[in-house]
Structure formats: structure tokens, C-alpha cells
Design a protein around this motif. Structure first.
Motif, PDB file in Angstrom:
ATOM      1  N   THR A 153       2.729 -10.024  -6.610  1.00 44.19           N
ATOM      2  CA  THR A 153       2.225  -9.488  -7.868  1.00 44.19           C
ATOM      3  C   THR A 153       3.250  -8.528  -8.475  1.00 44.19           C
ATOM      4  O   THR A 153       3.898  -7.768  -7.742  1.00 44.19           O
ATOM      5  CB  THR A 153       0.879  -8.759  -7.660  1.00 44.19           C
ATOM      6  N   PRO A 154       3.438  -8.546  -9.788  1.00 49.37           N
ATOM      7  CA  PRO A 154       4.357  -7.601 -10.417  1.00 49.37           C
ATOM      8  C   PRO A 154       3.757  -6.200 -10.446  1.00 49.37           C
ATOM      9  O   PRO A 154       2.529  -6.032 -10.504  1.00 49.37           O
ATOM     10  CB  PRO A 154       4.522  -8.159 -11.840  1.00 49.37           C
ATOM     11  N   LEU A 155       4.622  -5.200 -10.394  1.00 45.44           N
ATOM     12  CA  LEU A 155       4.215  -3.804 -10.525  1.00 45.44           C
ATOM     13  C   LEU A 155       4.733  -3.291 -11.858  1.00 45.44           C
ATOM     14  O   LEU A 155       5.932  -3.334 -12.114  1.00 45.44           O
ATOM     15  CB  LEU A 155       4.776  -2.967  -9.379  1.00 45.44           C
ATOM     16  N   ARG A 156       3.842  -2.792 -12.702  1.00 39.22           N
ATOM     17  CA  ARG A 156       4.205  -2.295 -14.021  1.00 39.22           C
ATOM     18  C   ARG A 156       3.929  -0.797 -14.095  1.00 39.22           C
ATOM     19  O   ARG A 156       2.801  -0.358 -13.866  1.00 39.22           O
ATOM     20  CB  ARG A 156       3.421  -3.037 -15.104  1.00 39.22           C
TER      21      ARG A 156
ATOM     22  N   ILE B  63       2.233  -4.881   0.260  1.00 41.22           N
ATOM     23  CA  ILE B  63       3.529  -4.505   0.838  1.00 41.22           C
ATOM     24  C   ILE B  63       4.546  -4.470  -0.307  1.00 41.22           C
ATOM     25  O   ILE B  63       4.784  -5.494  -0.949  1.00 41.22           O
ATOM     26  CB  ILE B  63       4.010  -5.494   1.921  1.00 41.22           C
ATOM     27  N   ILE B  64       5.111  -3.304  -0.569  1.00 44.88           N
ATOM     28  CA  ILE B  64       6.038  -3.176  -1.687  1.00 44.88           C
ATOM     29  C   ILE B  64       7.360  -3.860  -1.352  1.00 44.88           C
ATOM     30  O   ILE B  64       7.939  -3.632  -0.295  1.00 44.88           O
ATOM     31  CB  ILE B  64       6.285  -1.695  -2.038  1.00 44.88           C
ATOM     32  N   ARG B  65       7.830  -4.690  -2.264  1.00 47.04           N
ATOM     33  CA  ARG B  65       9.136  -5.321  -2.135  1.00 47.04           C
ATOM     34  C   ARG B  65      10.166  -4.649  -3.029  1.00 47.04           C
ATOM     35  O   ARG B  65      11.366  -4.661  -2.757  1.00 47.04           O
ATOM     36  CB  ARG B  65       9.051  -6.817  -2.494  1.00 47.04           C
ATOM     37  N   LYS B  66       9.694  -4.043  -4.121  1.00 50.77           N
ATOM     38  CA  LYS B  66      10.575  -3.334  -5.039  1.00 50.77           C
ATOM     39  C   LYS B  66       9.703  -2.420  -5.894  1.00 50.77           C
ATOM     40  O   LYS B  66       8.576  -2.766  -6.218  1.00 50.77           O
ATOM     41  CB  LYS B  66      11.337  -4.338  -5.922  1.00 50.77           C
ATOM     42  N   GLY B  67      10.245  -1.220  -6.226  1.00 50.96           N
ATOM     43  CA  GLY B  67       9.500  -0.288  -7.049  1.00 50.96           C
ATOM     44  C   GLY B  67       8.844   0.812  -6.229  1.00 50.96           C
ATOM     45  O   GLY B  67       9.053   0.915  -5.013  1.00 50.96           O
TER      46      GLY B  67
ATOM     47  N   TYR C  90     -12.060   0.594  -1.997  1.00 53.86           N
ATOM     48  CA  TYR C  90     -10.835   1.379  -1.898  1.00 53.86           C
ATOM     49  C   TYR C  90     -11.190   2.863  -1.927  1.00 53.86           C
ATOM     50  O   TYR C  90     -12.014   3.310  -2.735  1.00 53.86           O
ATOM     51  CB  TYR C  90      -9.882   1.041  -3.034  1.00 53.86           C
ATOM     52  N   LEU C  91     -10.567   3.628  -1.046  1.00 56.35           N
ATOM     53  CA  LEU C  91     -10.850   5.048  -0.913  1.00 56.35           C
ATOM     54  C   LEU C  91      -9.931   5.912  -1.760  1.00 56.35           C
ATOM     55  O   LEU C  91     -10.198   7.095  -1.974  1.00 56.35           O
ATOM     56  CB  LEU C  91     -10.720   5.472   0.560  1.00 56.35           C
ATOM     57  N   LEU C  92      -8.821   5.313  -2.224  1.00 52.38           N
ATOM     58  CA  LEU C  92      -7.800   6.067  -2.940  1.00 52.38           C
ATOM     59  C   LEU C  92      -7.393   5.312  -4.199  1.00 52.38           C
ATOM     60  O   LEU C  92      -7.826   4.183  -4.431  1.00 52.38           O
ATOM     61  CB  LEU C  92      -6.578   6.283  -2.033  1.00 52.38           C
ATOM     62  N   ASN C  93      -6.565   5.952  -5.025  1.00 52.19           N
ATOM     63  CA  ASN C  93      -5.991   5.329  -6.209  1.00 52.19           C
ATOM     64  C   ASN C  93      -4.545   4.948  -5.938  1.00 52.19           C
ATOM     65  O   ASN C  93      -3.836   5.662  -5.226  1.00 52.19           O
ATOM     66  CB  ASN C  93      -6.027   6.294  -7.397  1.00 52.19           C
ATOM     67  N   SER C  94      -4.108   3.846  -6.534  1.00 48.61           N
ATOM     68  CA  SER C  94      -2.703   3.449  -6.409  1.00 48.61           C
ATOM     69  C   SER C  94      -2.158   3.185  -7.812  1.00 48.61           C
ATOM     70  O   SER C  94      -2.622   2.272  -8.494  1.00 48.61           O
ATOM     71  CB  SER C  94      -2.552   2.208  -5.533  1.00 48.61           C
ATOM     72  N   LYS C  95      -1.198   4.003  -8.221  1.00 46.94           N
ATOM     73  CA  LYS C  95      -0.632   3.918  -9.569  1.00 46.94           C
ATOM     74  C   LYS C  95       0.861   3.647  -9.483  1.00 46.94           C
ATOM     75  O   LYS C  95       1.583   4.310  -8.732  1.00 46.94           O
ATOM     76  CB  LYS C  95      -0.882   5.225 -10.329  1.00 46.94           C
ATOM     77  N   VAL C  96       1.339   2.673 -10.239  1.00 44.43           N
ATOM     78  CA  VAL C  96       2.759   2.313 -10.230  1.00 44.43           C
ATOM     79  C   VAL C  96       3.554   3.370 -10.998  1.00 44.43           C
ATOM     80  O   VAL C  96       3.222   3.705 -12.136  1.00 44.43           O
ATOM     81  CB  VAL C  96       2.973   0.927 -10.868  1.00 44.43           C
ATOM     82  N   ILE C  97       4.602   3.904 -10.361  1.00 49.48           N
ATOM     83  CA  ILE C  97       5.459   4.887 -11.032  1.00 49.48           C
ATOM     84  C   ILE C  97       6.872   4.355 -11.251  1.00 49.48           C
ATOM     85  O   ILE C  97       7.687   5.025 -11.869  1.00 49.48           O
ATOM     86  CB  ILE C  97       5.500   6.224 -10.255  1.00 49.48           C
TER      87      ILE C  97
ATOM     88  N   ASP D 255       8.672   0.275 -11.926  1.00 48.96           N
ATOM     89  CA  ASP D 255       8.489  -1.180 -11.965  1.00 48.96           C
ATOM     90  C   ASP D 255       9.003  -1.856 -10.692  1.00 48.96           C
ATOM     91  O   ASP D 255       9.986  -1.409 -10.087  1.00 48.96           O
ATOM     92  CB  ASP D 255       9.236  -1.780 -13.154  1.00 48.96           C
ATOM     93  N   GLY D 256       8.341  -2.938 -10.326  1.00 54.66           N
ATOM     94  CA  GLY D 256       8.788  -3.703  -9.159  1.00 54.66           C
ATOM     95  C   GLY D 256       7.841  -4.846  -8.880  1.00 54.66           C
ATOM     96  O   GLY D 256       7.255  -5.428  -9.802  1.00 54.66           O
ATOM     97  N   GLU D 257       7.643  -5.144  -7.602  1.00 51.61           N
ATOM     98  CA  GLU D 257       6.721  -6.198  -7.197  1.00 51.61           C
ATOM     99  C   GLU D 257       6.236  -5.921  -5.781  1.00 51.61           C
ATOM    100  O   GLU D 257       6.875  -5.199  -5.011  1.00 51.61           O
ATOM    101  CB  GLU D 257       7.383  -7.577  -7.279  1.00 51.61           C
ATOM    102  N   ALA D 258       5.102  -6.502  -5.457  1.00 52.64           N
ATOM    103  CA  ALA D 258       4.518  -6.321  -4.128  1.00 52.64           C
ATOM    104  C   ALA D 258       4.001  -7.646  -3.608  1.00 52.64           C
ATOM    105  O   ALA D 258       3.498  -8.483  -4.373  1.00 52.64           O
ATOM    106  CB  ALA D 258       3.391  -5.288  -4.168  1.00 52.64           C
ATOM    107  N   ALA D 259       4.150  -7.837  -2.296  1.00 59.03           N
ATOM    108  CA  ALA D 259       3.510  -8.959  -1.626  1.00 59.03           C
ATOM    109  C   ALA D 259       2.068  -8.572  -1.328  1.00 59.03           C
ATOM    110  O   ALA D 259       1.782  -7.426  -0.978  1.00 59.03           O
ATOM    111  CB  ALA D 259       4.252  -9.303  -0.339  1.00 59.03           C
ATOM    112  N   VAL D 260       1.168  -9.517  -1.485  1.00 54.48           N
ATOM    113  CA  VAL D 260      -0.261  -9.255  -1.308  1.00 54.48           C
ATOM    114  C   VAL D 260      -0.802 -10.172  -0.224  1.00 54.48           C
ATOM    115  O   VAL D 260      -0.538 -11.382  -0.221  1.00 54.48           O
ATOM    116  CB  VAL D 260      -1.032  -9.489  -2.627  1.00 54.48           C
ATOM    117  N   ILE D 261      -1.543  -9.576   0.699  1.00 55.38           N
ATOM    118  CA  ILE D 261      -2.205 -10.374   1.733  1.00 55.38           C
ATOM    119  C   ILE D 261      -3.685 -10.051   1.694  1.00 55.38           C
ATOM    120  O   ILE D 261      -4.089  -8.889   1.606  1.00 55.38           O
ATOM    121  CB  ILE D 261      -1.600 -10.090   3.134  1.00 55.38           C
TER     122      ILE D 261
END
Length: 231
Positions: free
Chosen positions: A23-26, A43-47, A84-91, A93-99
Motif C-alpha cells: 500500500t502507498p503511504l501518503r 511493515i514499512i518498506r519506505k517512508g 486498533y489501540l493507536l493512531n498511525s499517521k504518515v509523516i 511518503d513511502g509504501e508498506a507491505a501489508v499482511i
């Protein structure tokens, strides 16, 4: 600079083989927010991604900044009707693998060596979180800021002739969120540190000229860098 990453304790390649999609991270977008149904681990691959919690009084408390090879969303494993117990905000740009959560749980059941390594990583992760909360609760506003600066230097610091350059831009509000205090308090404390030449700030990036001063002020216990980090 902290060199310990999940890749050193988890068979990351094994995990990535089971990723369901990328998935892209914006920048500025939330991947998930607390209270949402939880079905995936990332799992972050970039960003970079910021992990935070909203307190009862509506303040944002930042807990982690995740970067390449970091895992997040893992707190929902092996729970019924997970949220989800927390927030996740992209700071950045990049991409992440999702399982998918159920696929990761199956992998942990079927691969005992992987499960062992994953539990070791989770244990280290919880220990880091505990030390952050200890600093916030016991050291006051100034101690929380000094501790955060030390953690940033371990995670994102590069040694240069004039000090340790923290290679990630942070606003005073973002620093305040890490410390559980207000931007005005952070402004005052940073100005004092600049007047005393403990640090300098250029275009949002901090250079720490006297790390030892910060450590002495909070009676630093010289914990291993892998636990004293912002990740």
C-alpha cells in the motif's frame, strides 16, 4: 545512532514473503485510527509513520516514529473483534507491505522459530515503551524533553564536528506531542537550550552540541541505545 531494527531479531524476509499486498503511504494521511476495526499488520518498506495515542483530555501523545523495516499494528494479534489501540499517521511518503492479521497469526502458529523471534521483538518493543512512559511520568516537562532529544539522537542522529545532527525535521508542536506537554512549554525550553549553546535548530532540524549536558540533567542511566530510542 541506534542500529537495532526488527530485522535483527525477526525473520523479516519470512514475514514479507507472506505479505498480501503493498500500500502507498501518503504524507498527512492516517493508515488507521484508534477504535477502527483491525484486520492488518504493516511493515514499512519506505517512508515514515508516526504512532500516537489520544489522551483523555484530547491531547496527542506520540509514542513512536516508524521507518523502513519497522512493524506496526501488531498489538491487535490474537484478540477477538480487534480494534486498533493507536493512531498511525504518515509523516513521509513511502509504501508498506501489508499482511492480514489472520495470516500472520497462522504463520506464528506454524513456524515456532519465527514465533520465538517475534516474541523477542515484542518484548524489546514493550520494554522501550515502558521506559518512555517512565520518563514522562517521573521526569517532569524538562526531563521529558531532554529524554526525547536523547532518544532522537540515538534513532536519527549523525555525528558531525559541531555535534549530533538529528536527521528528521520536527516542529515544536510535534516535540510537545512526544513530551505530553504544550508547544509553549517546548518553545521556552528550546530557547533556553539554544541560549546556552546546548543545541541549535536550522530549518526544523536539531543539532545537539552538548549531549552530555542533557544526560547529566536527567541523571541518565546509560540504557542501551536499542531501548533508548524513539522507534
Amino acid at each position: 545512532m541506534n542500529e537495532l531494527k526488527p530485522t535483527s531479531t525477526i525473520q523479516l524476509n519470512e514475514l514479507l514473503k507472506h505479505a498480501d499486498y503493498i500500500t502507498p503511504l501518503r504524507k498527512g494521511k492516517y493508515i488507521f485510527q484508534e477504535g477502527m476495526d483491525a484486520h492488518e499488520v504493516y511493515i514499512i518498506r519506505k517512508g515514515r509513520v508516526q504512532i500516537s495515542k489520544i489522551t483523555n483530555d484530547g491531547k496527542e501523545l506520540c509514542l513512536r516514529i516508524c521507518q523502513r523495516d519497522d512493524i506496526f499494528g501488531e498489538l491487535t494479534l490474537f484478540t477477538d473483534n480487534p480494534k486498533y489501540l493507536l493512531n498511525s499517521k504518515v509523516i513521509e511518503d513511502g509504501e508498506a507491505a501489508v499482511i492480514y492479521k489472520e495470516n500472520l497469526e497462522r504463520l506464528l502458529f506454524e513456524n515456532s522459530q519465527f514465533a520465538f523471534e517475534f516474541m523477542k521483538w515484542m518484548s524489546d518493543h514493550f520494554r522501550k515503551t515502558q521506559t518512555k512512559f517512565r520518563d514522562l511520568l517521573l521526569m517532569g516537562k524538562k526531563g521529558a524533553l531532554y529524554s526525547t532529544l536523547i532518544r532522537l539522537s540515538n534513532s536519527y542522529g549523525t555525528k558531525k564536528p559541531d555535534g549530533i545532527h538529528i536527521n528528521i525535521p520536527l516542529t515544536n508542536q510535534e516535540l510537545a506531542n512526544f513530551c505530553g506537554t504544550t508547544r509553549e512549554s517546548i518553545n521556552r525550553m528550546l530557547n533556553e537550550l539554544r541560549r546556552n549553546n546546548i543545541l541549535s535548530i536550522n530549518q526544523g532540524k536539531i543539532t545537539i552540541h552538548n549531549l552530555q549536558y542533557l544526560k547529566e540533567e536527567i541523571k541518565c542511566e546509560e540504557c542501551p541505545a536499542e531501548y533508548c530510542s524513539i522507534e
